[in-house]
Design a protein around this motif. Structure first.
Motif, PDB file in Angstrom:
ATOM      1  N   MET A   1      38.222  36.358  31.967  1.00 22.37           N
ATOM      2  CA  MET A   1      37.093  36.007  31.101  1.00 22.37           C
ATOM      3  C   MET A   1      36.243  34.914  31.739  1.00 22.37           C
ATOM      4  N   ALA A   2      36.930  33.929  32.287  1.00 17.73           N
ATOM      5  CA  ALA A   2      36.201  32.839  32.933  1.00 17.73           C
ATOM      6  C   ALA A   2      35.303  33.395  34.030  1.00 17.73           C
ATOM      7  N   ALA A   3      35.854  34.351  34.793  1.00 19.42           N
ATOM      8  CA  ALA A   3      35.066  34.972  35.860  1.00 19.42           C
ATOM      9  C   ALA A   3      33.873  35.730  35.280  1.00 19.42           C
ATOM     10  N   LEU A   4      34.132  36.508  34.236  1.00 24.61           N
ATOM     11  CA  LEU A   4      33.060  37.289  33.613  1.00 24.61           C
ATOM     12  C   LEU A   4      31.968  36.366  33.063  1.00 24.61           C
ATOM     13  N   GLU A   5      32.407  35.261  32.518  1.00 25.02           N
ATOM     14  CA  GLU A   5      31.416  34.325  31.985  1.00 25.02           C
ATOM     15  C   GLU A   5      30.599  33.735  33.130  1.00 25.02           C
ATOM     16  N   GLU A   6      31.301  33.407  34.190  1.00 26.38           N
ATOM     17  CA  GLU A   6      30.656  32.887  35.390  1.00 26.38           C
ATOM     18  C   GLU A   6      29.536  33.826  35.846  1.00 26.38           C
ATOM     19  N   GLU A   7      29.829  35.127  35.791  1.00 26.95           N
ATOM     20  CA  GLU A   7      28.860  36.134  36.234  1.00 26.95           C
ATOM     21  C   GLU A   7      27.771  36.419  35.192  1.00 26.95           C
TER      22      GLU A   7
ATOM     23  N   ARG B   1      40.191  45.542  36.843  1.00 30.98           N
ATOM     24  CA  ARG B   1      40.724  45.027  35.579  1.00 30.98           C
ATOM     25  C   ARG B   1      39.711  44.165  34.842  1.00 30.98           C
ATOM     26  N   LYS B   2      38.951  43.412  35.589  1.00 28.59           N
ATOM     27  CA  LYS B   2      37.940  42.578  34.932  1.00 28.59           C
ATOM     28  C   LYS B   2      36.957  43.454  34.160  1.00 28.59           C
TER      29      LYS B   2
END
Lengths: 340, 340
Positions: B46-52, B5-6
DNA sequence: ACTGGCACTCCGAACGCTGGAGTGCCAGGG
DNA sequence: CCCTGGCACTCCAGCGTTCGGAGTGCCAGT
């Protein structure tokens, strides 16, 4: 109506505005140019110049900027074309002298022109219909496929491939080659087209089919390009030199540069290399290019222009220098072409 | 780390941002794509994607935009190259089929590519050093001046003028012509250069001086251009498609377009026509072009690329469509060149 | 005819305000 | 454990206001 001093004021306004790109007021004007009168006097003159339509103010209580009419008067009466420094002249010749063929000459010219004027440069390739046949070559690639090469007096080369209806005989090709050259060499393309029509009849019926095919292709090459003139463009990066209103100023020019038909119209008829054509703002035929000026001239032999070259830039350009550069480049290119 | 999903979210962000050019927030995202989850969930992703490092926000409390790494992932894993519609394919073939010679093919290609992708198109001319000698022509212009014409397998024509040390004999020219062609025809230019060296020795001493001069010039033509590759550019008007920051985005590109050396580096090594090279933002070798992406591929025969073509545009371009168009055009051009 | 003085205009930069879009975080529920 | 609704917080973009400076037009004086 406009005495000497008013013209001086106009000249000063144009020069200042071109240098700063900002509306120029009466005070700054007397500061920078020693006009020998007070700002108040200049203001009166300005009012008169505005009355006559040579300058305008973007809004009440701002400085003045020249109108297209103002630039026109400046170019026609108030300035002299600036000649290049010996160093610049030398740079031009040495840069152009390195060219290996016509394509190279054109490429170098466009680059050069863009560099000296710091504007967008446009160079039209020597037009086919004003040049002469220098040589026609017929080459067999495979027994069924021929390559025609047309070389014009300006050094331009056109090539076409012809599929033969049947295998061709080397002898015939040699014969055809020499007959074509004796019949056409030295003629203008327009004349050559006429002479060409008579060629097939001089061959025996058996070969006539093939010869006609070749002649037809050749004719196409002669006339085809008359409409579709080739053009080289360079120095688009100089479009930065327009103000900041990208949408209004730069975009239309960028679009025009893609359309060679439009460029040809902008350049206008090839003039004598001595005469410079200057089109200021709305004087040019495209509404969208109202903030754009064109400086162009013909090049080729002294007596007759082969094609046109020039530059495109914002109306607030340095006309004397630009005109000088365009003229100089046109002269040197003409010289190079005459030599080769 | 990044579940399905991400990745969906990232894909959605890229697609939305490319369409709107505006930072995309969690709410608008679930509205437009039916992700089946709530904005809050998306926010976590989104927070995770930004983290990555795949997305970023221009400032706190704004929507997200993809980073170069985000686009990279999108191109590599999240999208499939879009194939053209039959109508478009047909348009391409019919447009390219009308070309009369190699120059014309290149000009048409560049125009076409710019038009379909709505980006700036770049086409490198088929390189000399990978093509073969098709024919060499020696033409007498005046008794002292000869014109050499080199025609390569890709249809490229190079011409050079040679000043003869003394008047030349037609017989000798004919002899030379046929010897050159039998010796060189079909060879690659690099091989031909070697074969060429032996030619003067086969002539009687009296003529050797002249022959050497010709051979030298020919050699230059063979090798000269290896470094100085030719390039055609078109569609500069599409630079409008960058955002509004003219100075930062458009100007550097405009400047790069003038420098063919830079363009060659941007296009990179000619790849197999099947493989697309995509350089995103700072992946390309020029710091100033950090907001620019390049999509390029080789063209020529199936097995070996003759040269490269591609487009240059803002990083926020529609990669699937653009890549499809570039690939399709490369294929059709290869086909046209193979036929002629 | 030119000049100094004066009142007037108007833009543009600077400032402050506000609404809206967006976020992060947390506690509750399937 | 993952998802969700709610809530407080942030921050920009747009808008209105202010204000100084540059410029003008006009007039009376030399």
């Amino acid at each position: 109506m406009l005495d000497e001093r008013k013209l001086d004021v106009l000249r000063a306004i144009v020069e200042d505005y071109v240098a700063t790109h900002e509306p120029v007021g009466s005070k700054t004007l007397v500061d920078r140019h020693n006009l020998g009168v007070s700002p108040a006097t200049v203001r009166n003159d300005m009012a008169a110049l505005e009355e006559e339509g040579y300058i305008t103010q973007p809004h009440t209580s701002a400085g003045r900027i020249p109108t297209d009419a103002g630039y026109r008067l400046f170019v026609d009466k108030l300035s002299t074309v600036k000649t290049l420094s010996p160093a610049e002249k030398k740079a031009i010749t040495s840069f152009l002298a390195g060219a290996v063929d016509l394509d190279d000459v054109v490429r170098r010219t466009v680059r050069l022109l863009a560099q000296i004027t710091r504007q967008v440069a446009i160079v039209q390739y020597p037009s086919l219909n004003r040049s002469h046949v220098r040589h026609i070559e017929v080459v067999t690639m495979t027994p069924r496929r021929l390559l025609l090469v047309l070389i014009t007096s300006a050094g331009r080369v056109e090539q076409r491939i012809v599929e033969a209806p049947h295998d061709v005989d080397e002898q015939l090709i040699g014969d055809l080659r020499s007959r074509l050259n004796t019949a056409l060499a030295g003629q203008r393309l327009t004349e050559a087209a006429t002479s060409l029509a008579a060629v097939p009849e001089t061959f025996p019926p058996h070969d006539r089919h093939l010869v006609s095919a070749i002649v037809t292709t050749l004719l196409e090459a002669f006339t085809d390009e008359v409409g579709e003139q080739r053009i080289a463009v360079g120095g688009a990066a100089n479009l930065t030199r327009y103000g900041d209103d990208f949408e209004r100023n730069v975009k239309p020019v960028l679009e025009a540069l893609e359309e060679h038909v439009i460029l040809l119209k902008l350049l206008g008829e090839a003039t004598n290399p001595q005469t410079l054509t200057v089109r200021i703002g709305h004087e040019n035929p495209y509404e969208e290019l109202a903030t754009t000026s064109v400086v162009a001239t013909g090049y080729g032999s002294k007596s007759e222009a082969l094609a046109t070259l020039g530059i495109v830039g914002p109306t607030h350009m340095d006309y004397p220098s630009t005109m000088g550069a365009v003229r100089a480049v046109a002269r040197y290119v003409s010289q190079i072409l005459a030599d080769s």
